[in-house]
Design an enzyme around this catalytic site. Sequence first.
Site, PDB file in Angstrom:
ATOM      1  N   GLY A  46     -27.886 -12.018 -43.436  1.00 47.30           N
ATOM      2  CA  GLY A  46     -26.916 -13.093 -43.541  1.00 47.30           C
ATOM      3  C   GLY A  46     -25.556 -12.529 -43.900  1.00 47.30           C
ATOM      4  O   GLY A  46     -25.455 -11.439 -44.475  1.00 47.30           O
ATOM      5  N   GLN A  51     -17.026 -12.389 -46.919  1.00 52.66           N
ATOM      6  CA  GLN A  51     -17.475 -10.988 -46.992  1.00 52.66           C
ATOM      7  C   GLN A  51     -16.737 -10.093 -46.000  1.00 52.66           C
ATOM      8  O   GLN A  51     -16.786  -8.874 -46.122  1.00 52.66           O
ATOM      9  CB  GLN A  51     -18.986 -10.890 -46.747  1.00 52.66           C
ATOM     10  CG  GLN A  51     -19.805 -11.502 -47.868  1.00 52.66           C
ATOM     11  CD  GLN A  51     -21.285 -11.291 -47.620  1.00 52.66           C
ATOM     12  OE1 GLN A  51     -21.906 -12.091 -46.920  1.00 52.66           O
ATOM     13  NE2 GLN A  51     -21.843 -10.226 -48.163  1.00 52.66           N
ATOM     14  N   CYS A  91     -27.363  -8.048 -51.317  1.00 54.64           N
ATOM     15  CA  CYS A  91     -26.149  -8.555 -50.669  1.00 54.64           C
ATOM     16  C   CYS A  91     -25.415  -7.390 -50.033  1.00 54.64           C
ATOM     17  O   CYS A  91     -25.295  -6.325 -50.655  1.00 54.64           O
ATOM     18  CB  CYS A  91     -25.265  -9.233 -51.713  1.00 54.64           C
ATOM     19  SG  CYS A  91     -23.742  -9.918 -51.046  1.00 54.64           S
ATOM     20  N   LEU A  92     -24.919  -7.595 -48.815  1.00 54.61           N
ATOM     21  CA  LEU A  92     -24.179  -6.521 -48.135  1.00 54.61           C
ATOM     22  C   LEU A  92     -22.904  -6.155 -48.897  1.00 54.61           C
ATOM     23  O   LEU A  92     -22.360  -5.074 -48.695  1.00 54.61           O
ATOM     24  CB  LEU A  92     -23.835  -6.937 -46.704  1.00 54.61           C
ATOM     25  CG  LEU A  92     -25.034  -7.079 -45.751  1.00 54.61           C
ATOM     26  CD1 LEU A  92     -24.582  -7.601 -44.397  1.00 54.61           C
ATOM     27  CD2 LEU A  92     -25.767  -5.758 -45.595  1.00 54.61           C
ATOM     28  N   HIS A 133     -27.954 -18.348 -50.701  1.00 49.25           N
ATOM     29  CA  HIS A 133     -27.151 -17.163 -51.005  1.00 49.25           C
ATOM     30  C   HIS A 133     -25.805 -17.218 -50.273  1.00 49.25           C
ATOM     31  O   HIS A 133     -24.747 -16.987 -50.866  1.00 49.25           O
ATOM     32  CB  HIS A 133     -27.959 -15.916 -50.593  1.00 49.25           C
ATOM     33  CG  HIS A 133     -27.244 -14.621 -50.779  1.00 49.25           C
ATOM     34  ND1 HIS A 133     -27.650 -13.670 -51.690  1.00 49.25           N
ATOM     35  CD2 HIS A 133     -26.152 -14.093 -50.165  1.00 49.25           C
ATOM     36  CE1 HIS A 133     -26.835 -12.627 -51.627  1.00 49.25           C
ATOM     37  NE2 HIS A 133     -25.925 -12.852 -50.708  1.00 49.25           N
ATOM     38  N   GLU A 134     -25.860 -17.545 -48.967  1.00 44.80           N
ATOM     39  CA  GLU A 134     -24.622 -17.546 -48.171  1.00 44.80           C
ATOM     40  C   GLU A 134     -23.716 -18.721 -48.554  1.00 44.80           C
ATOM     41  O   GLU A 134     -22.493 -18.571 -48.589  1.00 44.80           O
ATOM     42  CB  GLU A 134     -24.942 -17.587 -46.673  1.00 44.80           C
ATOM     43  CG  GLU A 134     -25.799 -16.424 -46.159  1.00 44.80           C
ATOM     44  CD  GLU A 134     -25.325 -15.048 -46.567  1.00 44.80           C
ATOM     45  OE1 GLU A 134     -24.118 -14.857 -46.838  1.00 44.80           O
ATOM     46  OE2 GLU A 134     -26.185 -14.148 -46.643  1.00 44.80           O
ATOM     47  N   HIS A 137     -21.629 -17.871 -51.474  1.00 48.53           N
ATOM     48  CA  HIS A 137     -20.450 -17.059 -51.142  1.00 48.53           C
ATOM     49  C   HIS A 137     -19.239 -17.940 -50.813  1.00 48.53           C
ATOM     50  O   HIS A 137     -18.109 -17.591 -51.139  1.00 48.53           O
ATOM     51  CB  HIS A 137     -20.734 -16.177 -49.913  1.00 48.53           C
ATOM     52  CG  HIS A 137     -21.396 -14.869 -50.217  1.00 48.53           C
ATOM     53  ND1 HIS A 137     -20.841 -13.915 -51.044  1.00 48.53           N
ATOM     54  CD2 HIS A 137     -22.559 -14.328 -49.773  1.00 48.53           C
ATOM     55  CE1 HIS A 137     -21.637 -12.847 -51.097  1.00 48.53           C
ATOM     56  NE2 HIS A 137     -22.704 -13.070 -50.338  1.00 48.53           N
TER      57      HIS A 137
HETATM   58 NI    NI Z   1     -24.273 -11.806 -49.976  1.00 48.85          NI
END
Ligand code: NI
Length: 163
Positions: A46, A51, A91-92, A133-134, A137
């Site tokens: 995701g 991000q 998380c990226l 999670h997304e 963000h």
């Molecule tokens: Ni993330």
Amino acid sequence: MALREIREYGDDVLARPCKEVKEVTPRIRELIDDMFETMYDANGVGLAAPQVGVLKRIVVIDCSPEGEDPHLLINPVIIETSGEQTGYEGCLSLPGKSGVVTRPNYVKVRAFDIDMKPFELEGTELLARAICHECDHLDGHMYVEKVEGDLVDNEELQQPEEE
Ligand code: NI
């Protein structure tokens, strides 16, 4: 399409609320294409627009093992949750780390598609986790705020998913 730089935890852009998308312009279409490419390149499940440094309410998710059902969520709003799941999350924007987070086990989200048509998506387990999670963000929140215990290095775990 192009890869975009993934912003890392501590970058101010990850702590700010995102604005709603009013219209899918060619520029936003390009952003969405780039977000998918950037997510796949980073082996993530995701990615949210902040991000890659863009404060817009756009999320891409692909957490199916075969990669056959990618999801695009524009202006997503979680309208229903139930149950509970507790597990490792990554998380990226915080590469190499994971932490234990409790999330709903079922989520229903209302969003708009590429043509700005409204739709609803239901998810359980990993998809429910990824949606939560997304969406966090988009409000400037990261999973680290919800971690139970310490963050751990991924090398100590077996291949956690990064979102
Ligand atoms: Ni993330």
